[in-house]
Enzyme design. Structure first.
Site, PDB file in Angstrom:
ATOM      1  N   GLN A  46       0.837  -1.192   0.000  1.00 30.38           N
ATOM      2  CA  GLN A  46       0.000   0.000   0.000  1.00 30.38           C
ATOM      3  C   GLN A  46       0.874   1.244   0.000  1.00 30.38           C
ATOM      4  OE1 GLN A  46      -2.238   0.798   3.687  1.00 30.38           O
ATOM      5  NE2 GLN A  46      -1.169  -0.925   4.622  1.00 30.38           N
ATOM      6  N   ASN A  48       0.373   5.320   1.107  1.00 32.16           N
ATOM      7  CA  ASN A  48      -0.519   6.254   1.787  1.00 32.16           C
ATOM      8  C   ASN A  48       0.075   7.656   1.779  1.00 32.16           C
ATOM      9  OD1 ASN A  48      -2.409   4.242   2.560  1.00 32.16           O
ATOM     10  ND2 ASN A  48      -1.054   3.626   4.207  1.00 32.16           N
ATOM     11  N   ARG A  59       1.510  12.662  15.204  1.00 29.69           N
ATOM     12  CA  ARG A  59       0.821  11.445  14.753  1.00 29.69           C
ATOM     13  C   ARG A  59       1.704  10.276  15.160  1.00 29.69           C
ATOM     14  NH1 ARG A  59      -3.268  11.929  10.557  1.00 29.69           N
ATOM     15  NH2 ARG A  59      -3.430  14.073   9.815  1.00 29.69           N
ATOM     16  N   TYR A 132       3.938   7.381   2.461  1.00 33.53           N
ATOM     17  CA  TYR A 132       4.359   6.118   3.077  1.00 33.53           C
ATOM     18  C   TYR A 132       4.271   4.992   2.061  1.00 33.53           C
ATOM     19  CZ  TYR A 132       2.583   8.260   7.490  1.00 33.53           C
ATOM     20  OH  TYR A 132       2.313   9.067   8.559  1.00 33.53           O
ATOM     21  N   ASP A 168      -4.374   8.216  19.614  1.00 34.77           N
ATOM     22  CA  ASP A 168      -2.957   8.319  19.940  1.00 34.77           C
ATOM     23  C   ASP A 168      -2.747   8.706  21.402  1.00 34.77           C
ATOM     24  OD1 ASP A 168      -2.439   7.628  17.349  1.00 34.77           O
ATOM     25  OD2 ASP A 168      -1.687   9.590  16.742  1.00 34.77           O
TER      26      ASP A 168
END
Length: 176
Positions: A46, A48, A59, A132, A168
């Site tokens: 993937q 992102n 984050r 990412y 988080d």
């Protein structure tokens, strides 16, 4: 490729080609030595993109637990971030150690984060965008992480925290 103090964690630096039209940067090429040395034969499952608008936002620190662990290659496309990787590999002699670097388009750098590391970042410029590449698929039930303010890690975030997701904020400490 720059080694970091933690085994398996690498900073990759790409050279930007600039001419009258603008610029070109090779963000990833599986066959090129610099990428192959860290990425190996992993697939890209993937890709992102995240954008964070507010300076000081954190984050992370996120990871996917075994058996769904994944490697990541993280690059800042716009703005600047302070990027952190924490070694949480059970068999590692460096368990609990962290390393941080500033990622930005001006630096042309990326961070390769192997399986078993938690990852997070703090935004240093508004509207920062992160790309990412992930070696594994997203498995929601394997999501876990570590608190950004874990006293065992004692990460000296460069700015006061301005924003963070409730998820988080509720992550566990390493010792619990």
């Amino acid at each position: 490729m720059r080694r970091t103090p933690i085994n398996g964690l690498f900073e990759l630096v790409s050279v930007e080609f600039i001419d009258s039209r603008g610029a070109f940067l090779n963000a990833f090429r599986a066959q090129e030595d610099i990428f192959k040395k860290c990425w190996g034969d992993r697939t890209i499952s993937q890709v992102n993109l995240s954008r964070t608008d507010e300076v000081g936002t954190i984050r992370g620190l996120h990871l996917q637990a075994f058996p769904n662990s994944e490697a990541k290659l993280v690059r800042c496309l716009k703005g600047r971030v302070w990027d952190v990787a924490v070694d949480l590999r059970d068999s590692s002699t460096q368990y609990g150690r962290w390393h941080a670097i500033e990622l930005s388009p001006c630096c042309g750098n990326a961070l390769f984060i192997p399986e078993g590391f938690a990852h997070g970042f703090q935004v240093l410029e508004p509207g920062s965008e992160i790309l990412y590449l992930h070696s594994g698929r997203w498995v929601p039930e394997s999501e876990t992480g570590v608190r950004w303010d874990d006293p065992h890690l004692a990460i000296p975030w460069p700015l006061p925290v301005s924003d963070m997701s409730p998820r988080d904020r509720s992550l566990s400490f390493l010792s619990t």
